[in-house]
Design a protein around this motif. Sequence first.
Motif, PDB file in Angstrom:
ATOM      1  N   THR B  60       0.843  -1.194   0.000  1.00 28.38           N
ATOM      2  CA  THR B  60       0.000   0.000   0.000  1.00 28.38           C
ATOM      3  C   THR B  60       0.881   1.247   0.000  1.00 28.38           C
ATOM      4  O   THR B  60       0.596   2.232   0.671  1.00 28.38           O
ATOM      5  N   ARG B  66       5.469   5.178  -5.447  1.00 25.89           N
ATOM      6  CA  ARG B  66       5.197   4.528  -6.730  1.00 25.89           C
ATOM      7  C   ARG B  66       5.805   5.340  -7.884  1.00 25.89           C
ATOM      8  O   ARG B  66       6.364   4.796  -8.822  1.00 25.89           O
ATOM      9  N   PHE B  90      -2.525   6.471   0.333  1.00 25.07           N
ATOM     10  CA  PHE B  90      -3.931   6.074   0.311  1.00 25.07           C
ATOM     11  C   PHE B  90      -4.839   7.276   0.105  1.00 25.07           C
ATOM     12  O   PHE B  90      -5.776   7.516   0.838  1.00 25.07           O
ATOM     13  N   THR B  91      -4.518   8.080  -0.923  1.00 25.51           N
ATOM     14  CA  THR B  91      -5.402   9.193  -1.269  1.00 25.51           C
ATOM     15  C   THR B  91      -5.805   9.094  -2.739  1.00 25.51           C
ATOM     16  O   THR B  91      -6.206  10.093  -3.342  1.00 25.51           O
ATOM     17  N   GLY B  92      -5.687   7.898  -3.318  1.00 27.54           N
ATOM     18  CA  GLY B  92      -6.239   7.624  -4.633  1.00 27.54           C
ATOM     19  C   GLY B  92      -5.733   8.558  -5.722  1.00 27.54           C
ATOM     20  O   GLY B  92      -4.555   8.926  -5.759  1.00 27.54           O
ATOM     21  N   LYS B  93      -6.637   8.948  -6.613  1.00 29.44           N
ATOM     22  CA  LYS B  93      -6.249   9.784  -7.747  1.00 29.44           C
ATOM     23  C   LYS B  93      -5.771  11.153  -7.295  1.00 29.44           C
ATOM     24  O   LYS B  93      -4.899  11.758  -7.908  1.00 29.44           O
ATOM     25  N   GLU B  96      -2.178  10.834  -6.532  1.00 25.48           N
ATOM     26  CA  GLU B  96      -1.368  10.748  -7.758  1.00 25.48           C
ATOM     27  C   GLU B  96      -1.222  12.120  -8.399  1.00 25.48           C
ATOM     28  O   GLU B  96      -0.158  12.487  -8.891  1.00 25.48           O
ATOM     29  N   GLY B 126      -3.812   9.084   4.362  1.00 22.34           N
ATOM     30  CA  GLY B 126      -5.228   9.100   3.988  1.00 22.34           C
ATOM     31  C   GLY B 126      -5.932  10.434   4.095  1.00 22.34           C
ATOM     32  O   GLY B 126      -7.151  10.506   3.958  1.00 22.34           O
ATOM     33  N   PRO B 128      -6.852  13.739   2.406  1.00 20.65           N
ATOM     34  CA  PRO B 128      -6.815  14.370   1.088  1.00 20.65           C
ATOM     35  C   PRO B 128      -6.181  15.765   1.177  1.00 20.65           C
ATOM     36  O   PRO B 128      -6.331  16.452   2.181  1.00 20.65           O
TER      37      PRO B 128
END
Lengths: 409, 409
Positions: B60, B66, B90-93, B96, B126, B128
């Motif tokens: 994760t 990444r 762990f904040t998704g798009k 990114e 997590g 945002p």
Amino acid sequence: MGATSVSPLAPAAFPELPAIAGVKLHTATLGIRYKGRPDVFLAELDPGTQVAAVFTTSTTASAAVRWGREALKGGTARAFFVNAGNSVAFTGKAGEKFVADKVETASKALGCDKAEIFTASTGVIGEPTTANRITDAMGDLLANDASWLDAAKAIMTTDTFPKGASATAKINGTTVSISGFAKGSGMIEPNMATMLGFIFTDAAIPHAVLQAVLADCNNRSFNAITVDSDTSTSDTVLLAATGKAGNDAVSGMDDPALTEFKDALEGVLRDLAHQIVRDGEGATKFITVNVTGAVSEKEAKIAAKAIANSPLVKTAIAGEDANWGRIVMAVGKCGVTADPNKLTISIGGIALAKNGERVEDYDETPVEAHIKGQYIDIVADLGFGDGAATVWTCDLTHGYISINADYRS
Amino acid sequence: MGATSVSPLAPAAFPELPAIAGVKLHTATLGIRYKGRPDVFLAELDPGTQVAAVFTTSTTASAAVRWGREALKGGTARAFFVNAGNSVAFTGKAGEKFVADKVETASKALGCDKAEIFTASTGVIGEPTTANRITDAMGDLLANDASWLDAAKAIMTTDTFPKGASATAKINGTTVSISGFAKGSGMIEPNMATMLGFIFTDAAIPHAVLQAVLADCNNRSFNAITVDSDTSTSDTVLLAATGKAGNDAVSGMDDPALTEFKDALEGVLRDLAHQIVRDGEGATKFITVNVTGAVSEKEAKIAAKAIANSPLVKTAIAGEDANWGRIVMAVGKCGVTADPNKLTISIGGIALAKNGERVEDYDETPVEAHIKGQYIDIVADLGFGDGAATVWTCDLTHGYISINADYRS
């Protein structure tokens, strides 16, 4: 000894446990480590009693465990003979003699084979001692009949309450009873067994079947709890089946006649396992961790254990903080197949994070209400397959530090 | 934020670090989470700078990690661009995009490929956020030259002191310098890297060789520490080699010309790793665990980690209690080849247990004196083979609970 008050998660009272025909309980107060309370118990079992056992997988297992592994090959038991206050683990030849002396004395007193005497010891590791005080008291011990509660108390160490459970089931139309008790509070991540658990039933089930049933039920009970990720050198669960209920013979582990018994036994083991978590050193919250959607049951259990053992998850819950990012971290570190974009985290039945990010319009209020309670539910769905597992644990508090920073002193 | 005072194990002062030709440091104070202190740093690297990196193995891992895994394939870097206060894990798009925006803005400002911008973020998981505040400040950031100390402070979260280290070495007769800094205090059991570490050298070493050297040195430094067994989603160590020292080319990882450099680099990494342990959340003792006599180096490290991560071992040391039975337990639970009758346990250089039992005429006095100090040495010799490993950790105290039961709140 740190903990002086009873765990806030303790049950209201020790339960009523039915007597098991063919089992007589005895206790003695010998002051091995604790003063003014029973610290030795012996369960006397009628001839022909079938036995099953699971032991710690520790490679530094105690002499009592090593003896038990051998004795189990015989398949029958005449006594469970247990002391609290000294685990006799890592005490070399002296420890082996301690166990041999207990076994010798008990087998003579009961007129049975040595391999029918199972022993267990719990307490400090590595303290030399002798069995004299215990073996010298054999006559008094056998003369002193005891209750389930007495026996459950005799095996306590840092436990703050005695732990018992019972159930009944029908086998081929005959009602059988199961009564058992256990101890444990710290050094708890059982691996094939828990600290100590003793279960008795009047069912007639042969050793090989009994062993298979116990091992299976154990995986979803004692082997599914953790207090502090530390696996004891003494973990032992013994199950005695006296056969006095006189039920018709069962054909094997998969005989449908055993279905109800297996459920009942698993219920007793799970109840005792939960009581150990509820008495986890310093515990203020009982935490249920469910992992679903893993690629296998094995990976689900690895992830559930990683969450349940994470000091950061456990301290967050102690602080009543729904810090779910730490759950994400625990899943990520444990090496199972996972992907943040497929992960869903719920606390108290409310999804907080889905598909790699916090849920839209996230409202922490209901989660905060849940986390202020005593029973916390965590679900992590990995989003891959059908593998699922449940693990139970407790929070990590100042109480744990207080108890363990001066346990031996 | 729990910890308000500096760790009792902190070094007396931040060390003098030599400037590295080809490296310019910049910081900014943007109040992402912390007020009135720098919380963003950018290391500007001259064209042609070779880069090596190790990242968390977490499944994760954060968006920054990444990105870094991909960017590393290019082998060169023009900037390390880092913020504290939000890990963007762990904040998704949104996470990114946060990384993409930072990379885009920095690559434009420096006139380089995007793959030459390495980012890292540390803080809460997590939450945002957007990169606007950081990218909007790019001009001011590049205009604000900073010292090593400024940069080391800019990446702190629960750290109680900034962490730096340096060394020099000769490569083919040319002196090269290494300067670096790191952060980390909790969620520390790095697995291929630590929380965050940034190392700079003026040595001329091509990417592939640099990467091999870093990975090797990392195994005996950052990968050999643990504070709480929790592996971060953001662990990152970046190493930049500007080549400005102008040493003769090296032929590969095993070129004898690199021997001194490898020792120097490992020394810097180890020093920084130790500083992270010395700043372990709530730490009052620095513990060195040596396991010897294992059947392999791998098993030695597993056993050393089991001892170093055991809450019962760590709380015993916090309580200044030489409870070596808990070390026996930890060796036993971890599954490596072991046998109580071959095990020797020493604390502070004094053997307490040998061949399965406490040493004869055991005198706890000198061990008690040792355990009251700040630096604790534990040796477990398994008595089987030549496998050996060293792991560093700290004790587990009330401070850890206090810091983590209310970190996010």
